[in-house]
Design an enzyme around this catalytic site. Structure first.
Site, mmCIF file in Angstrom:
data_model
loop_
_atom_site.group_PDB
_atom_site.id
_atom_site.type_symbol
_atom_site.label_atom_id
_atom_site.label_comp_id
_atom_site.label_asym_id
_atom_site.label_seq_id
_atom_site.Cartn_x
_atom_site.Cartn_y
_atom_site.Cartn_z
ATOM 1 N N THR A 145 0.833 -1.213 0.000
ATOM 2 C CA THR A 145 0.000 0.000 0.000
ATOM 3 C C THR A 145 0.865 1.260 0.000
ATOM 4 O OG1 THR A 145 -0.453 1.031 2.159
ATOM 5 C CG2 THR A 145 -1.156 -1.233 1.901
ATOM 6 N N SER A 180 0.482 2.813 10.739
ATOM 7 C CA SER A 180 -0.267 1.823 11.531
ATOM 8 C C SER A 180 0.497 0.504 11.531
ATOM 9 C CB SER A 180 -1.666 1.583 10.944
ATOM 10 O OG SER A 180 -1.580 0.685 9.851
ATOM 11 N N TYR A 182 -0.780 -2.338 10.757
ATOM 12 C CA TYR A 182 -1.117 -3.018 9.492
ATOM 13 C C TYR A 182 -0.133 -2.597 8.406
ATOM 14 C CZ TYR A 182 -3.078 -2.668 4.806
ATOM 15 O OH TYR A 182 -3.226 -2.665 3.437
ATOM 16 N N HIS A 183 0.037 -1.278 8.246
ATOM 17 C CA HIS A 183 0.936 -0.821 7.173
ATOM 18 C C HIS A 183 2.358 -1.337 7.406
ATOM 19 C CE1 HIS A 183 -2.358 2.205 6.576
ATOM 20 N NE2 HIS A 183 -2.111 1.866 5.342
ATOM 21 N N LYS A 186 3.018 -4.678 5.954
ATOM 22 C CA LYS A 186 3.307 -4.619 4.509
ATOM 23 C C LYS A 186 4.765 -4.235 4.261
ATOM 24 C CE LYS A 186 -0.927 -5.008 2.686
ATOM 25 N NZ LYS A 186 -1.308 -6.095 1.790
HETATM 26 N N1 NAD Z 1 -8.968 -2.088 -0.911
HETATM 27 C C1 NAD Z 1 -8.072 -1.122 -0.873
HETATM 28 O O1 NAD Z 1 -8.395 0.084 -0.953
HETATM 29 C C2 NAD Z 1 -6.613 -1.482 -0.764
HETATM 30 C C3 NAD Z 1 -5.667 -0.444 -0.835
HETATM 31 C C4 NAD Z 1 -4.324 -0.761 -0.747
HETATM 32 C C5 NAD Z 1 -3.920 -2.076 -0.582
HETATM 33 N N2 NAD Z 1 -4.856 -3.059 -0.489
HETATM 34 C C6 NAD Z 1 -4.398 -4.436 -0.308
HETATM 35 O O2 NAD Z 1 -4.967 -5.252 -1.304
HETATM 36 C C7 NAD Z 1 -5.275 -6.541 -0.777
HETATM 37 C C8 NAD Z 1 -6.741 -6.857 -1.010
HETATM 38 O O3 NAD Z 1 -7.525 -5.870 -0.354
HETATM 39 P P1 NAD Z 1 -9.096 -6.040 -0.212
HETATM 40 O O4 NAD Z 1 -9.645 -4.684 0.019
HETATM 41 O O5 NAD Z 1 -9.597 -6.867 -1.337
HETATM 42 O O6 NAD Z 1 -9.160 -6.856 1.157
HETATM 43 P P2 NAD Z 1 -10.199 -7.979 1.598
HETATM 44 O O7 NAD Z 1 -10.073 -8.136 3.067
HETATM 45 O O8 NAD Z 1 -11.545 -7.712 1.058
HETATM 46 O O9 NAD Z 1 -9.606 -9.275 0.884
HETATM 47 C C9 NAD Z 1 -8.578 -10.049 1.441
HETATM 48 C C10 NAD Z 1 -9.014 -11.501 1.369
HETATM 49 O O10 NAD Z 1 -7.938 -12.312 1.833
HETATM 50 C C11 NAD Z 1 -8.453 -13.339 2.638
HETATM 51 N N3 NAD Z 1 -7.389 -13.746 3.564
HETATM 52 C C12 NAD Z 1 -6.784 -13.014 4.519
HETATM 53 N N4 NAD Z 1 -5.877 -13.731 5.179
HETATM 54 C C13 NAD Z 1 -5.885 -14.967 4.608
HETATM 55 C C14 NAD Z 1 -5.176 -16.152 4.855
HETATM 56 N N5 NAD Z 1 -4.273 -16.250 5.835
HETATM 57 N N6 NAD Z 1 -5.424 -17.235 4.070
HETATM 58 C C15 NAD Z 1 -6.353 -17.176 3.068
HETATM 59 N N7 NAD Z 1 -7.076 -16.055 2.798
HETATM 60 C C16 NAD Z 1 -6.847 -14.983 3.574
HETATM 61 C C17 NAD Z 1 -9.644 -12.724 3.359
HETATM 62 O O11 NAD Z 1 -10.567 -13.691 3.807
HETATM 63 C C18 NAD Z 1 -10.219 -11.800 2.276
HETATM 64 O O12 NAD Z 1 -11.231 -12.442 1.545
HETATM 65 C C19 NAD Z 1 -4.877 -6.510 0.700
HETATM 66 O O13 NAD Z 1 -3.602 -7.065 0.851
HETATM 67 C C20 NAD Z 1 -4.847 -5.033 1.017
HETATM 68 O O14 NAD Z 1 -3.963 -4.756 2.060
HETATM 69 C C21 NAD Z 1 -6.185 -2.791 -0.585
#
Ligand code: NAD
Length: 398
Positions: A145, A180, A182-183, A186
């Site tokens: 991110t 954070s 979380y960040h 990453k």
């Molecule tokens: N949505 C955003 O705005 C955004 C922005 C920047 C980065 N990201 C990154 O993109 C990725 C996807 O984001 P998102 O919004 O779709 O998140 P999300 O939570 O909707 O999707 C993540 C999926 O991964 C699955 N998951 C998590 N841990 C797991 C594990 N140990 N084994 C199997 N499955 C697992 C969860 O059940 C979930 O369905 C993430 O890594 C997030 O940090 C998202």
């Protein structure tokens, strides 16, 4: 290509699975359903009900479309899972979304912070080892991110920084100061992946993504059985989604702090373009390639004003209200981030205009009866964790 999508049940994972399957690739979507249990634990649900991954994949297949294979499993807790997938499926590309993606969730308490860092860092390590042992030539596309960088007082480069120190030069990973835990998970992933490229010759693209908005992609085509999640709450929701929902239920748009915090944003359609461009143009063996994946930058206040204006077109008179900022972050800061790499690969951005905002507002209007008040005000303080009471409003702005 043979594409493995980790986190296939998620907001981005499911649209990505459909996007690649619709283009003729063989797709395996892996998920352990963790997101659904995190939602339950903080008492939130997406605005529209989201069918399970299995139900969506089955509905997709019944439409005579290229099937999406579903694997239910935990990439962090089961160290053998990715070994089996990499050995048997032999992916050309792995798109890794499977992490706990919420900053407030990671800041709730010690348990949620430990869970976030274990889940994210361990899962990523399991992917790295499985690739090393079974498919070392595959390309890992890992979602990081923009929040990894924080808000440095110098330009943000794409992952790497050319440095001159005491008359000598080197190229180093860009120093990161995230806001954070979380960040930070990453950031740890990025370091581990750079190591895997340098020492094991793996090929990795780390996509430092901005905040994604939108839920419509061509493959969904308005079908509720193929939809993805829209979160507007304080834990999994993003600021634009929250403003859109607040606007249609007649609540003031709650701006954290002075609202001058600036970040990068992109449309979900551009996330799909970016991961596809990365997959079609893989990094070289041993290369840790980093792209900053966003198309525009906005301050919170700019977003609030845009939603206010678009809502007026639909007859909603909306006010803005500052609330005490629950996050420990700079509100007045320099922000200039390079985002050239994906444009050079051919990204054609979909920008945030009134039409997009009106579309989002109309979707939210249709579901307004389902809006829950839980999480419309922030519950997690960066300094004190999960609070019983939401933060009080501080000042109204017209
Ligand atoms: N949505 C955003 O705005 C955004 C922005 C920047 C980065 N990201 C990154 O993109 C990725 C996807 O984001 P998102 O919004 O779709 O998140 P999300 O939570 O909707 O999707 C993540 C999926 O991964 C699955 N998951 C998590 N841990 C797991 C594990 N140990 N084994 C199997 N499955 C697992 C969860 O059940 C979930 O369905 C993430 O890594 C997030 O940090 C998202």
């Amino acid at each position: 290509m043979r594409i493995c999508i980790l986190g296939g049940d998620g907001y981005l994972g499911w649209p990505t699975a459909m996007h690649f399957a619709a283009r003729g690739h063989d797709v395996v979507a892996v998920d352990n359903g963790a997101k659904r249990s995190w939602e339950e634990s903080v008492d939130v649900v997406p605005l529209d009900p989201v069918p399970t991954l299995e139900e969506r994949a089955e509905h997709w297949r019944r439409g005579w479309r290229r099937p999406i294979e579903v694997v239910h499993g935990d990439i962090a807790g089961d160290p053998g899972l990715m070994h089996g997938i990499c050995r048997d499926f032999k992916p050309d590309a792995i798109i890794h979304y499977a992490e706990q993606p919420s900053a407030p969730f990671s800041m709730m308490n010690q348990e949620s912070a430990l869970y976030t860092q274990h889940n994210n860092v361990q899962g990523n390590l399991n992917v790295m080892f499985a690739m090393r042992d079974h498919c070392p030539d595959a390309h890992l596309i890992k979602l990081g991110t923009m929040g990894e960088y924080g808000t440095p007082n110098i330009d943000i480069e794409e992952g790497w920084l050319e440095l001159e120190h005491k008359g000598r030069r080197d190229r180093v990973l860009y120093p990161k100061k995230p806001h954070s835990l979380y960040h930070l998970s990453k950031v740890h992933d990025s370091h581990n992946l750079e190591f895997a490229c340098r020492v094991w010759n793996l090929r990795v693209t780390d996509l430092n993504q901005g905040v994604v908005y939108g839920i419509e992609t061509p493959e969904m085509d308005g079908d509720p059985m193929l939809c993805t999640s829209f979160h507007y709450d304080d834990i999994f929701g993003t600021v634009l989604n929250r403003f859109v929902v607040q606007a249609v239920i007649g609540m003031p748009l709650t701006v954290y702090g002075n609202g001058r915090q600036t970040r990068g944003y992109l449309n979900i359609r551009d996330t799909l373009q970016c991961v596809e461009l990365a997959a079609l143009n893989p990094s070289q063996p041993g290369e840790f390639r980093v792209y900053n994946q966003f198309t525009e930058q906005f301050s919170i206040m700019e977003l609030a004003r845009r939603v206010q204006k678009a809502a007026l077109n639909l007859g909603h008179v909306v006010t803005l209200q500052h609330v005490a900022n629950p996050r420990a972050e700079q509100e007045d800061h320099y922000y200039k981030a390079v985002h050239a790499g994906l444009l050079e690969l051919g990204l054609k951005p979909h920008l945030l205009d009134d039409e997009v905002l009106v579309g989002m507002l109309e979707r939210a209007e249709a579901a307004a009866g389902r809006v829950s008040e839980v999480g419309l005000l922030p519950r997690v303080s960066w300094r004190h964790g999960l609070q019983e009471e939401s933060a009080p409003c501080t000042a109204a702005v017209s």
